[in-house]
Enzyme design. Sequence first.
Site, PDB file in Angstrom:
ATOM      1  N   HIS A 234      33.631  20.016  38.117  1.00 55.72           N
ATOM      2  CA  HIS A 234      32.559  19.515  37.143  1.00 55.72           C
ATOM      3  C   HIS A 234      31.293  19.912  37.135  1.00 55.72           C
ATOM      4  O   HIS A 234      30.169  19.330  36.583  1.00 55.72           O
ATOM      5  CB  HIS A 234      32.453  17.643  37.253  1.00 55.72           C
TER       6      HIS A 234
ATOM      7  N   CYS B  12      14.720  27.453  27.535  1.00 53.94           N
ATOM      8  CA  CYS B  12      15.506  28.788  28.166  1.00 53.94           C
ATOM      9  C   CYS B  12      14.340  29.914  27.969  1.00 53.94           C
ATOM     10  O   CYS B  12      13.977  30.090  26.695  1.00 53.94           O
ATOM     11  CB  CYS B  12      16.670  28.926  27.254  1.00 53.94           C
TER      12      CYS B  12
HETATM   13  P1  OAD Z   1      34.604   7.009  40.201  1.00 51.34           P
HETATM   14  O1  OAD Z   1      33.342   6.277  40.281  1.00 51.34           O
HETATM   15  O2  OAD Z   1      35.585   6.777  39.037  1.00 51.34           O
HETATM   16  O3  OAD Z   1      35.488   6.517  41.401  1.00 51.34           O
HETATM   17  C1  OAD Z   1      34.871   6.415  42.754  1.00 51.34           C
HETATM   18  C2  OAD Z   1      36.109   6.060  43.523  1.00 51.34           C
HETATM   19  O4  OAD Z   1      35.437   5.943  45.162  1.00 51.34           O
HETATM   20  C3  OAD Z   1      36.584   4.410  43.506  1.00 51.34           C
HETATM   21  O5  OAD Z   1      38.122   4.790  43.529  1.00 51.34           O
HETATM   22  C4  OAD Z   1      36.174   3.803  44.641  1.00 51.34           C
HETATM   23  O6  OAD Z   1      37.035   2.931  45.118  1.00 51.34           O
HETATM   24  C5  OAD Z   1      36.115   4.919  45.878  1.00 51.34           C
HETATM   25  N1  OAD Z   1      35.064   4.553  46.847  1.00 51.34           N
HETATM   26  C6  OAD Z   1      33.950   3.797  46.634  1.00 51.34           C
HETATM   27  N2  OAD Z   1      33.386   4.064  47.926  1.00 51.34           N
HETATM   28  C7  OAD Z   1      34.072   4.855  48.761  1.00 51.34           C
HETATM   29  C8  OAD Z   1      33.960   5.231  50.274  1.00 51.34           C
HETATM   30  N3  OAD Z   1      32.706   4.887  50.942  1.00 51.34           N
HETATM   31  N4  OAD Z   1      34.900   6.047  50.690  1.00 51.34           N
HETATM   32  C9  OAD Z   1      35.916   6.397  49.848  1.00 51.34           C
HETATM   33  N5  OAD Z   1      36.135   6.033  48.444  1.00 51.34           N
HETATM   34  C10 OAD Z   1      35.056   5.064  48.047  1.00 51.34           C
HETATM   35  O7  OAD Z   1      34.197   8.396  40.452  1.00 51.34           O
HETATM   36  P2  OAD Z   1      35.165   9.907  40.369  1.00 51.34           P
HETATM   37  O8  OAD Z   1      36.716   9.484  40.277  1.00 51.34           O
HETATM   38  O9  OAD Z   1      34.396  10.706  41.095  1.00 51.34           O
HETATM   39  O10 OAD Z   1      32.763  12.881  35.769  1.00 51.34           O
HETATM   40  O11 OAD Z   1      34.961   9.959  38.870  1.00 51.34           O
HETATM   41  C11 OAD Z   1      35.617  10.905  38.271  1.00 51.34           C
HETATM   42  C12 OAD Z   1      34.579  11.461  36.926  1.00 51.34           C
HETATM   43  O12 OAD Z   1      34.006  10.346  36.138  1.00 51.34           O
HETATM   44  C13 OAD Z   1      33.334  11.998  37.663  1.00 51.34           C
HETATM   45  O13 OAD Z   1      33.171  13.433  38.212  1.00 51.34           O
HETATM   46  C14 OAD Z   1      32.334  11.963  36.322  1.00 51.34           C
HETATM   47  C15 OAD Z   1      32.727  10.518  35.966  1.00 51.34           C
HETATM   48  O14 OAD Z   1      32.477  10.211  34.639  1.00 51.34           O
HETATM   49  C16 OAD Z   1      31.808  13.467  34.648  1.00 51.34           C
HETATM   50  O15 OAD Z   1      30.787  13.179  34.644  1.00 51.34           O
HETATM   51  C17 OAD Z   1      32.557  14.426  33.789  1.00 51.34           C
END
Ligand code: OAD
Length: 256
Positions: free
Chosen positions: A127, A161
């Site tokens: 990303h 830019c």
């Molecule tokens: P999310 O915010 O959707 O999910 C975060 C996950 O981390 C959840 O399942 C939580 O339960 C878990 N979590 C929280 N604390 C934690 C810890 N201490 N250790 C392990 N896990 C923990 O974030 P992403 O899955 O990264 O995209 O989201 C994917 C994408 O959606 C991001 O890259 C971003 C967002 O919109 C873009 O901006 C394109």
Amino acid sequence: MQYPDATTNQQIKRMQQLVQESARVAVLTGAGISAESGIPTFRDAQTGYWSRFRPEDLATEEAFRRDPETVWRWYAERRAAVHAAAPNAGHIALSRWEARVPSFTLITQNVDGLHARAGSKNLIEIHGNILRVRCFARCVSYSRRDEIEVITSAADTVPRCPECGDYLRPDVVWFGENLPEAGIARAFTAAEQADLFLCVGTSAVVYPAAMVPQTALESGATVVEINPEETPLSTLVHLSLRGTAADLLPQVLGLD
Ligand code: OAD
């Protein structure tokens, strides 16, 4: 922290064994791995960015076209949070694992650069990276290291830019945009070839990233999840460990 269905010693032992046996490893991380570094996730109910803001106001091309100052300011705040943060025990454990196996690929959805700061080498930031900028008009891929800090320190004015005068934007993937082609292709190849595939701290609801662990499953890898909460992957994977990244990763890798 205690969770209702906290990870058992037996599950930890099983994962330690998988770590010992696996020569081709791939890992997918999401915002949860940086939570213990103080960087908010997106979808956690109280603290996640998307519980306070609407993604369509801050993370799309249309939003930037409509109101570049607001979008730039939000990224400047996130950049400041990243500068103030440091890699945690979870990031460090993954970089130490890489040094111990013949083949290791780390695929991250995070734009915070903390995996690189922890020493991870074979890293795919699918990303993008919040610390880089590029031309909104795509005239050049602008990311000169010597100028980047000056440019990104401007929190109130959207920088221009130097080639064409259009706005510079964060070098991240916004909703509705394609992922960097070479990076996502490498991620799928790593998933196809992995013996062991680990998902850490991702809600696994954003595509195409969420397809990467599914590809690993279909290709015969043993797939493990580390997350304090259940996700759509939890019932599909071979082993689902409930707990936080900074707590569980050093344990399963025998580093604590
Ligand atoms: P999310 O915010 O959707 O999910 C975060 C996950 O981390 C959840 O399942 C939580 O339960 C878990 N979590 C929280 N604390 C934690 C810890 N201490 N250790 C392990 N896990 C923990 O974030 P992403 O899955 O990264 O995209 O989201 C994917 C994408 O959606 C991001 O890259 C971003 C967002 O919109 C873009 O901006 C394109």
